[in-house]
Design a protein around this motif. Structure first.
Motif, PDB file in Angstrom:
ATOM      1  N   PHE A 130      31.801  53.564  31.349  1.00 54.20           N
ATOM      2  CA  PHE A 130      32.663  52.394  31.538  1.00 54.20           C
ATOM      3  C   PHE A 130      33.977  52.479  30.747  1.00 54.20           C
ATOM      4  O   PHE A 130      35.061  52.261  31.312  1.00 54.20           O
ATOM      5  CB  PHE A 130      31.910  51.108  31.186  1.00 54.20           C
ATOM      6  N   LEU A 142      37.953  52.636  32.218  1.00 52.27           N
ATOM      7  CA  LEU A 142      38.834  51.507  31.940  1.00 52.27           C
ATOM      8  C   LEU A 142      39.963  51.816  30.958  1.00 52.27           C
ATOM      9  O   LEU A 142      40.852  50.988  30.768  1.00 52.27           O
ATOM     10  CB  LEU A 142      38.007  50.328  31.400  1.00 52.27           C
ATOM     11  N   ALA A 195      29.098  53.261  38.278  1.00 56.31           N
ATOM     12  CA  ALA A 195      29.869  52.452  37.335  1.00 56.31           C
ATOM     13  C   ALA A 195      31.140  51.910  37.994  1.00 56.31           C
ATOM     14  O   ALA A 195      31.490  50.732  37.830  1.00 56.31           O
ATOM     15  CB  ALA A 195      30.223  53.287  36.102  1.00 56.31           C
ATOM     16  N   ALA A 196      31.834  52.765  38.744  1.00 53.04           N
ATOM     17  CA  ALA A 196      33.047  52.314  39.452  1.00 53.04           C
ATOM     18  C   ALA A 196      32.705  51.225  40.465  1.00 53.04           C
ATOM     19  O   ALA A 196      33.448  50.247  40.619  1.00 53.04           O
ATOM     20  CB  ALA A 196      33.713  53.502  40.143  1.00 53.04           C
ATOM     21  N   HIS A 197      31.567  51.393  41.142  1.00 50.51           N
ATOM     22  CA  HIS A 197      31.139  50.409  42.136  1.00 50.51           C
ATOM     23  C   HIS A 197      30.830  49.064  41.479  1.00 50.51           C
ATOM     24  O   HIS A 197      31.198  48.002  42.000  1.00 50.51           O
ATOM     25  CB  HIS A 197      29.903  50.942  42.863  1.00 50.51           C
ATOM     26  N   TYR A 216      44.054  52.525  36.056  1.00 51.72           N
ATOM     27  CA  TYR A 216      42.765  53.075  36.475  1.00 51.72           C
ATOM     28  C   TYR A 216      42.966  54.346  37.306  1.00 51.72           C
ATOM     29  O   TYR A 216      44.022  54.529  37.927  1.00 51.72           O
ATOM     30  CB  TYR A 216      41.997  52.057  37.330  1.00 51.72           C
ATOM     31  N   LEU A 265      32.093  47.877  38.717  1.00 50.08           N
ATOM     32  CA  LEU A 265      33.359  47.257  38.314  1.00 50.08           C
ATOM     33  C   LEU A 265      34.031  46.548  39.491  1.00 50.08           C
ATOM     34  O   LEU A 265      34.679  45.511  39.318  1.00 50.08           O
ATOM     35  CB  LEU A 265      34.295  48.318  37.730  1.00 50.08           C
ATOM     36  N   LYS A 266      33.865  47.116  40.674  1.00 54.48           N
ATOM     37  CA  LYS A 266      34.430  46.482  41.867  1.00 54.48           C
ATOM     38  C   LYS A 266      33.591  45.290  42.311  1.00 54.48           C
ATOM     39  O   LYS A 266      34.127  44.286  42.787  1.00 54.48           O
ATOM     40  CB  LYS A 266      34.550  47.505  43.000  1.00 54.48           C
ATOM     41  N   TYR A 307      34.683  42.264  40.471  1.00 55.44           N
ATOM     42  CA  TYR A 307      36.127  42.013  40.517  1.00 55.44           C
ATOM     43  C   TYR A 307      36.838  42.397  39.219  1.00 55.44           C
ATOM     44  O   TYR A 307      37.893  41.849  38.902  1.00 55.44           O
ATOM     45  CB  TYR A 307      36.400  40.530  40.818  1.00 55.44           C
ATOM     46  N   ILE A 308      36.286  43.347  38.483  1.00 56.67           N
ATOM     47  CA  ILE A 308      36.927  43.782  37.240  1.00 56.67           C
ATOM     48  C   ILE A 308      38.098  44.712  37.542  1.00 56.67           C
ATOM     49  O   ILE A 308      39.115  44.699  36.836  1.00 56.67           O
ATOM     50  CB  ILE A 308      35.900  44.467  36.314  1.00 56.67           C
ATOM     51  N   VAL A 309      37.949  45.529  38.584  1.00 58.80           N
ATOM     52  CA  VAL A 309      39.036  46.407  39.024  1.00 58.80           C
ATOM     53  C   VAL A 309      39.265  46.184  40.515  1.00 58.80           C
ATOM     54  O   VAL A 309      38.351  45.762  41.242  1.00 58.80           O
ATOM     55  CB  VAL A 309      38.712  47.893  38.756  1.00 58.80           C
TER      56      VAL A 309
END
Length: 268
Positions: A160, A164, A195-197, A177, A199-200, A203-205
């Motif tokens: 993470f 980030l 981890a990327a998924h 990013y 975050l999406k 709604y973090i990224v």
């Protein structure tokens, strides 16, 4: 006195009910959000990577890619796929993720970047910039299955911050990013994609950042690897490529051809 003795029981039941309600609501949210993201991914048709006959045309906008390296030949294969023999990396940053203890990948990476810098100097071009990050290994060879969840969690907790934290240069000042993430089979690749998924999901990224592109190892000529199967069934990857027609037909995936041989021409 009787009512007072019942109060802790009532409070406990209320707390348990509230926790169950929250868990159910969270599960519904995650399921709905996952389905929403997957449906949007399916609407995007990723093209088959072309065989390059000339220098790639790269715009002036900055680019920030993340590459997941792994032992067992994955690193060498990834570097061979990256190595197209041309230099046009101005405002381009590469971040590499390496599992702890994988000294071989670290050695191959440094050798690759040294050769790339030499080639770009010869061509009076910029090799761009790069950095590397170490994460806890998600699963070691022959590691007992029952211990894998613990090591996988430790790996994700390392991943993470890597996703980030932007590079400390001009590219990082413009791109917070990674625009794209590449993996070709190591177990860590699945957890980077997961981890990327996540975050999406929350709604973090933005959904259009951290595009996770999975290219199945060239060694998989008849079926997907364990990492490939995990990504295939969870639909975590934004794009999924294989390098053999049989595997492409079997799973309904895009055959990118033998990308592992898209390597630099030998220097004179």
């Amino acid at each position: 006195m009787g009512l007072a003795s019942l109060w802790p029981v009532h409070s406990c039941k209320t707390f348990v009910l509230a926790c169950l309600t929250a868990i159910i609501a969270l599960a519904i949210f995650i399921s709905a959000r996952h389905a929403q993201i997957v449906n949007r991914r399916r609407s995007v048709r990723w093209p088959k990577p072309p065989r390059r006959d000339g220098p790639p045309i790269r715009g002036q906008s900055p680019e920030y890619y993340l590459f997941v390296l792994g032992s067992g030949g994955h690193t060498k294969e990834m570097l061979m796929m990256m190595d197209d023999g041309f230099c046009n990396f101005s405002s381009f940053h590469r971040r590499y993720v390496i599992s702890s203890g994988d000294h071989m990948s670290d050695h191959h990476l440094e050798d690759y970047e040294t050769q790339l810098a030499r080639l770009c100097r010869t061509n009076k071009a910029s090799a761009g910039s790069y950095d590397k990050r170490i994460v806890a290994r998600a699963r070691r060879v022959h590691q007992p299955i029952w211990t894998t969840p613990v090591t996988s969690l430790l790996s994700i907790l390392d991943i993470f911050p890597i996703l980030l934290s932007p590079p400390k240069n001009e590219v990082g000042g413009r791109l917070r990013y990674p625009t794209q993430i590449f993996s070709n089979g190591p177990a860590t690749g699945f957890f980077v994609g997961l981890a990327a998924h996540v975050l999406k999901l929350f709604y973090i990224v933005p959904e259009d950042s951290m595009r996770f592109i999975y290219i199945e190892s060239w060694a998989r000529i008849s079926t997907l690897s364990l990492t490939g199967k995990l990504l295939y069934y969870t639909r975590v990857a934004d794009a999924f490529y294989v390098q053999h027609e049989h595997v492409a037909v079997k799973y309904g995936l895009v055959n990118a051809g033998e990308m592992v041989f898209n390597s630099r021409r030998p220097e004179a």
